[in-house]
Design a protein around this motif. Sequence first.
Motif, mmCIF file in Angstrom:
data_model
loop_
_atom_site.group_PDB
_atom_site.id
_atom_site.type_symbol
_atom_site.label_atom_id
_atom_site.label_comp_id
_atom_site.label_asym_id
_atom_site.label_seq_id
_atom_site.Cartn_x
_atom_site.Cartn_y
_atom_site.Cartn_z
ATOM 1 N N LYS A 30 13.656 19.355 -102.035
ATOM 2 C CA LYS A 30 14.120 18.745 -100.784
ATOM 3 C C LYS A 30 14.736 17.971 -101.798
ATOM 4 O O LYS A 30 15.908 17.346 -101.755
ATOM 5 C CB LYS A 30 13.696 17.747 -99.709
ATOM 6 C CG LYS A 30 12.941 18.222 -98.865
ATOM 7 C CD LYS A 30 13.654 18.880 -98.034
ATOM 8 C CE LYS A 30 12.629 19.978 -96.697
ATOM 9 N NZ LYS A 30 13.915 20.264 -95.512
ATOM 10 N N SER A 31 14.753 17.510 -103.171
ATOM 11 C CA SER A 31 15.055 16.543 -103.945
ATOM 12 C C SER A 31 16.852 17.259 -104.465
ATOM 13 O O SER A 31 16.341 18.282 -105.263
ATOM 14 C CB SER A 31 14.393 16.627 -105.300
ATOM 15 O OG SER A 31 13.287 15.809 -104.415
ATOM 16 N N SER A 56 18.052 12.175 -99.499
ATOM 17 C CA SER A 56 17.679 12.055 -97.474
ATOM 18 C C SER A 56 16.788 10.419 -97.812
ATOM 19 O O SER A 56 15.882 9.960 -98.690
ATOM 20 C CB SER A 56 17.113 12.976 -97.224
ATOM 21 O OG SER A 56 15.554 13.928 -97.529
ATOM 22 N N ASN A 57 16.256 10.267 -96.620
ATOM 23 C CA ASN A 57 15.659 9.168 -96.686
ATOM 24 C C ASN A 57 13.877 9.631 -96.608
ATOM 25 O O ASN A 57 13.200 8.708 -97.433
ATOM 26 C CB ASN A 57 15.465 8.543 -95.109
ATOM 27 C CG ASN A 57 16.251 7.290 -94.737
ATOM 28 O OD1 ASN A 57 17.077 7.043 -95.190
ATOM 29 N ND2 ASN A 57 17.419 7.535 -93.939
ATOM 30 N N ILE A 106 20.356 4.541 -99.025
ATOM 31 C CA ILE A 106 21.325 5.867 -99.128
ATOM 32 C C ILE A 106 22.828 6.160 -99.086
ATOM 33 O O ILE A 106 23.026 5.434 -97.893
ATOM 34 C CB ILE A 106 20.478 6.740 -98.094
ATOM 35 C CG1 ILE A 106 19.182 6.822 -98.355
ATOM 36 C CG2 ILE A 106 20.808 8.530 -98.438
ATOM 37 C CD1 ILE A 106 18.408 6.731 -97.044
ATOM 38 N N LYS A 107 23.255 7.024 -100.115
ATOM 39 C CA LYS A 107 24.895 7.794 -99.869
ATOM 40 C C LYS A 107 25.716 8.020 -98.495
ATOM 41 O O LYS A 107 24.144 9.308 -98.569
ATOM 42 C CB LYS A 107 25.160 8.253 -101.480
ATOM 43 C CG LYS A 107 25.326 6.890 -102.308
ATOM 44 C CD LYS A 107 25.571 7.979 -103.917
ATOM 45 C CE LYS A 107 26.099 7.120 -104.647
ATOM 46 N NZ LYS A 107 26.305 7.513 -106.640
ATOM 47 N N ILE A 155 13.142 11.880 -99.221
ATOM 48 C CA ILE A 155 12.556 11.912 -100.272
ATOM 49 C C ILE A 155 12.714 10.674 -100.776
ATOM 50 O O ILE A 155 12.291 10.182 -102.182
ATOM 51 C CB ILE A 155 14.058 13.026 -100.605
ATOM 52 C CG1 ILE A 155 13.996 14.321 -101.048
ATOM 53 C CG2 ILE A 155 13.227 12.447 -102.319
ATOM 54 C CD1 ILE A 155 12.360 14.740 -101.379
ATOM 55 N N ILE A 156 13.322 9.415 -100.402
ATOM 56 C CA ILE A 156 13.363 8.603 -100.971
ATOM 57 C C ILE A 156 11.990 7.368 -100.448
ATOM 58 O O ILE A 156 11.707 7.022 -101.138
ATOM 59 C CB ILE A 156 14.832 7.492 -100.569
ATOM 60 C CG1 ILE A 156 15.641 7.726 -101.193
ATOM 61 C CG2 ILE A 156 14.502 5.581 -100.808
ATOM 62 C CD1 ILE A 156 16.772 7.510 -100.442
ATOM 63 N N GLU A 157 12.059 7.823 -99.568
ATOM 64 C CA GLU A 157 10.185 7.503 -98.779
ATOM 65 C C GLU A 157 9.668 8.128 -100.107
ATOM 66 O O GLU A 157 7.780 7.168 -100.166
ATOM 67 C CB GLU A 157 9.612 7.390 -97.551
ATOM 68 C CG GLU A 157 11.038 7.037 -96.218
ATOM 69 C CD GLU A 157 10.461 7.400 -94.996
ATOM 70 O OE1 GLU A 157 10.221 7.791 -95.307
ATOM 71 O OE2 GLU A 157 11.469 6.210 -94.080
ATOM 72 N N TYR A 158 9.356 8.960 -100.500
ATOM 73 C CA TYR A 158 8.330 9.828 -100.543
ATOM 74 C C TYR A 158 8.295 9.115 -102.405
ATOM 75 O O TYR A 158 7.379 9.047 -102.757
ATOM 76 C CB TYR A 158 8.719 11.280 -101.019
ATOM 77 C CG TYR A 158 8.175 12.107 -101.840
ATOM 78 C CD1 TYR A 158 7.196 12.954 -100.575
ATOM 79 C CD2 TYR A 158 7.799 12.693 -102.639
ATOM 80 C CE1 TYR A 158 5.911 13.927 -101.400
ATOM 81 C CE2 TYR A 158 6.769 13.494 -103.607
ATOM 82 C CZ TYR A 158 5.927 14.390 -102.501
ATOM 83 O OH TYR A 158 5.063 14.784 -103.525
#
Length: 170
Positions: free
Chosen positions: A33-34, A134-135, A169-170, A137-140
Amino acid sequence: MIRFTDDREQIISLWRSVFSEDSREDVLFFLEKSRNADCLGYFKEEKLVSMLFLIDCSYSGLNGKYVYAVCTDEKFRNKGCSSNLINEAKKYMNDFLWLIPANDTLFGFYAKFGFETKLHSDAKYKNKIVFDESNEIIEYLYSGSDYTYPDGMVYSIKNFPVGNTGMIIK
């Protein structure tokens, strides 16, 4: 030897040997997902023994890399593997390297490489780190810290303003 790698099986094996609470599916989720993550690896005889991920991010008009999942095989610890990777990562940083130490003991380790505690997770700062991820991945990325409101450490040769690690997130 230090080089970038996308050898999923070696990455998963090393990751899970160090971060045993993460399942194979957790690691695959991150790898699949990254959008902007590269694995920099330290190899001994073609075996991945230490690694870190460099993830594109920006802050206050500066472009940098978020350092994530720094880990070394237990047999190769205290031999300079992570130190060499961190120094190599500086070549790819653009304006800065940024990381969130997972626990208190790591602040001193990263300070030895010139990292300073400059990004804080409180609401009084208006500047924020920006990821093109994505949200999920950022949470991860933020879930690997022991802290509810983690402090971030920055390495930069530029004047780097103090600010907030809040996510955008952009």
